[in-house]
Enzyme design. Structure first.
Site, PDB file in Angstrom:
ATOM      1  N   GLU A 183      39.316  41.164  52.241  1.00  0.00           N
ATOM      2  CA  GLU A 183      38.557  42.229  52.871  1.00  0.00           C
ATOM      3  C   GLU A 183      37.172  41.824  53.197  1.00  0.00           C
ATOM      4  OE1 GLU A 183      38.611  46.092  51.508  1.00  0.00           O
ATOM      5  OE2 GLU A 183      38.852  45.643  49.655  1.00  0.00           O
TER       6      GLU A 183
ATOM      7  N   ARG B 109      42.959  59.497  47.399  1.00  0.00           N
ATOM      8  CA  ARG B 109      42.615  58.043  47.143  1.00  0.00           C
ATOM      9  C   ARG B 109      41.566  58.217  45.780  1.00  0.00           C
ATOM     10  NH1 ARG B 109      39.722  54.393  51.418  1.00  0.00           N
ATOM     11  NH2 ARG B 109      37.868  55.915  50.811  1.00  0.00           N
TER      12      ARG B 109
ATOM     13  N   LYS C  67      38.968  52.725  44.359  1.00  0.00           N
ATOM     14  CA  LYS C  67      37.606  52.724  44.708  1.00  0.00           C
ATOM     15  C   LYS C  67      36.762  53.156  43.578  1.00  0.00           C
ATOM     16  CE  LYS C  67      34.643  54.327  48.846  1.00  0.00           C
ATOM     17  NZ  LYS C  67      34.358  52.913  49.197  1.00  0.00           N
TER      18      LYS C  67
HETATM   19  N1  PLP Z   1      37.094  48.421  51.564  1.00  0.00           N
HETATM   20  C1  PLP Z   1      36.139  48.772  50.760  1.00  0.00           C
HETATM   21  C2  PLP Z   1      36.069  47.592  49.712  1.00  0.00           C
HETATM   22  C3  PLP Z   1      35.211  49.735  50.924  1.00  0.00           C
HETATM   23  O1  PLP Z   1      34.558  50.121  50.032  1.00  0.00           O
HETATM   24  C4  PLP Z   1      35.608  50.625  52.276  1.00  0.00           C
HETATM   25  C5  PLP Z   1      35.043  51.810  52.358  1.00  0.00           C
HETATM   26  O2  PLP Z   1      35.102  52.755  51.983  1.00  0.00           O
HETATM   27  C6  PLP Z   1      36.838  50.202  53.126  1.00  0.00           C
HETATM   28  C7  PLP Z   1      37.233  49.121  52.786  1.00  0.00           C
HETATM   29  C8  PLP Z   1      36.922  51.469  53.946  1.00  0.00           C
HETATM   30  O3  PLP Z   1      37.790  52.401  53.648  1.00  0.00           O
HETATM   31  P1  PLP Z   1      37.762  53.744  54.679  1.00  0.00           P
HETATM   32  O4  PLP Z   1      37.943  53.406  55.933  1.00  0.00           O
HETATM   33  O5  PLP Z   1      38.628  54.533  53.900  1.00  0.00           O
HETATM   34  O6  PLP Z   1      36.329  54.289  54.613  1.00  0.00           O
HETATM   35  C1  COI Z   2      32.459  53.626  53.036  1.00  0.00           C
HETATM   36  O1  COI Z   2      32.817  52.884  54.175  1.00  0.00           O
HETATM   37  O2  COI Z   2      32.592  54.783  53.038  1.00  0.00           O
HETATM   38  C2  COI Z   2      31.958  53.156  52.024  1.00  0.00           C
HETATM   39  O3  COI Z   2      32.092  53.341  50.938  1.00  0.00           O
HETATM   40  C3  COI Z   2      31.416  51.697  51.934  1.00  0.00           C
HETATM   41  C4  COI Z   2      30.306  51.319  51.308  1.00  0.00           C
HETATM   42  C5  COI Z   2      28.904  51.948  51.463  1.00  0.00           C
HETATM   43  C6  COI Z   2      30.501  51.255  49.843  1.00  0.00           C
END
Ligand code: PLP
Ligand code: COI
Length: 339
Positions: free
Chosen positions: A219, A80, A183
């Protein structure tokens, strides 16, 4: 090291002993450097400061009941991060360097990996910034990749207790063909105004809608959205949301539990028919949602009538955490043990 009250840890910055860095110059990544400084020294015309060349990841290291440290699906985070880099024309990070730096940062700060049984973990924050100098709008030629870590508790202070969130239409987090699916820091800057207002109005987070039609759910702040309806696990498909690794795992676990998984546009009105809803992500884990208030129409959608998380959300949460903390067999090969 100060005495840490592991079960009381908030989600926030925590100073640890070391971080690791690698500089990208002349088309190559340099030697991994270990630093005990919390600061970086960069040029005032670095592209990260002006044109938002910045991407980050969020991962956790978990200490199991066997005292071993586990990483969860790190390759997905590495992949990612490369997608984020591609999206804003930054240097790409190979898997090997990503892994070496992440594991080095964890090992060097091993004493900060919370002991098993406190609901805490070591949060890992890899970040990549454009350090090359540009005044015209151009991508940098030089980059810095670094990884710092710190012990954390749950993202929402409610932990696994249900939260209340707010639907907004007057602020978008990301554009349909923009950068919502990667991200990068700019998405978070774009979400701040809505999320601070939501907090001031008593909500834990914002439920963003797809920006073009404002009909579908995107989201939930820094987390993906999911819903349970009968035997179905339903989660939005949209070009402007981050592909959550937690959500991807929950989809698999839901399927393993015999649920049908639907990844498709989810209209706001469908909220009225859902049995359970929640937000999921590395930081949030699963955050059950008890109430969603539409800021424009004042329509209220309520869940968790008894004040507790719904049974399917709870089962999914327990299953995911059991795998992450090594209490249950890792059938899907998601966990990497640090030895
Ligand atoms: N959506 C956003 C905008 C986020 O910042 C995050 C955090 O990383 C997620 C979703 C969840 O992603 P993940 O499950 O890979 O941490
Ligand atoms: C995460 O879930 O790891 C995130 O990065 C969320 C947030 C702190 C930006």
């Amino acid at each position: 090291m100060q005495n840490i009250e592991w079960e009381k840890l908030p989600f926030g910055y925590f100073k640890t002993d070391y971080n690791v860095r690698s500089y990208y110059r002349d088309g190559n990544w340099g030697e991994i450097e270990v630093s005990s400084s919390e600061y970086i020294n960069i040029h005032m015309a670095a592209t990260c400061l002006h044109y938002g060349q910045e991407a980050f990841e969020g991962m956790k290291a978990y200490r199991g009941s066997d005292n071993k440290i586990r990483l969860f699906r790190w390759k997905d985070n590495a992949a990612r991060m490369r997608e984020s880099s591609k999206g804003i024309l930054m240097a790409q990070m190979p898997d090997e360097l990503f892994y070496e730096m992440v594991t080095k940062a964890v090992r060097l700060n091993e004493k900060y990996v919370p002991p098993f049984g406190h609901g805490a973990a070591l949060y890992i924050r890899p970040l990549l910034i454009g350090t090359g100098v540009q005044v015209g709008v151009n991508p940098a030629k030089e980059y810095l990749f670094m990884v710092f870590v710190g012990p954390v508790g749950p993202y929402f202070k409610e932990g696994f207790n249900p939260v209340t969130i707010q639907i907004v239409r007057d602020i978008d987090r990301a554009a349909p063909l923009g950068t919502g699916h990667i991200k990068v820091g700019g998405n978070y800057a774009g979400s701040l105004r809505a999320s601070e207002r939501a907090k001031a109005e008593g909500f834990a987070a914002v439920l963003f809608l797809e920006a073009k039609e404002k009909k579908y759910i995107d989201e939930a702040g820094p987390a993906n959205f999911f819903a349970i309806k009968g035997n179905k696990y339903i989660t939005p498909k949209s070009d402007s949301i981050l592909p959550s690794i937690t959500n991807k795992s929950l989809m698999q676990l839901a399927q393993d539990m015999g649920l049908e998984v639907e990844r498709r546009p989810v209209a706001v009105e469908e909220l009225a028919g859902f049995d359970e809803v929640g937000a999921c992500g590395t930081a949030a884990i699963i955050s059950p949602i008890k109430k969603i208030v539409d800021r424009d129409t004042q329509k209220v959608y309520e869940f968790c009538k008894d004040g507790k998380a719904g049974p399917v959300s709870e089962q999914l949460y327990n299953k995911l955490q059991a795998i992450q903390y090594g209490k249950e067999e890792d059938k899907h090969g998601w966990v990497t043990l640090l030895d």
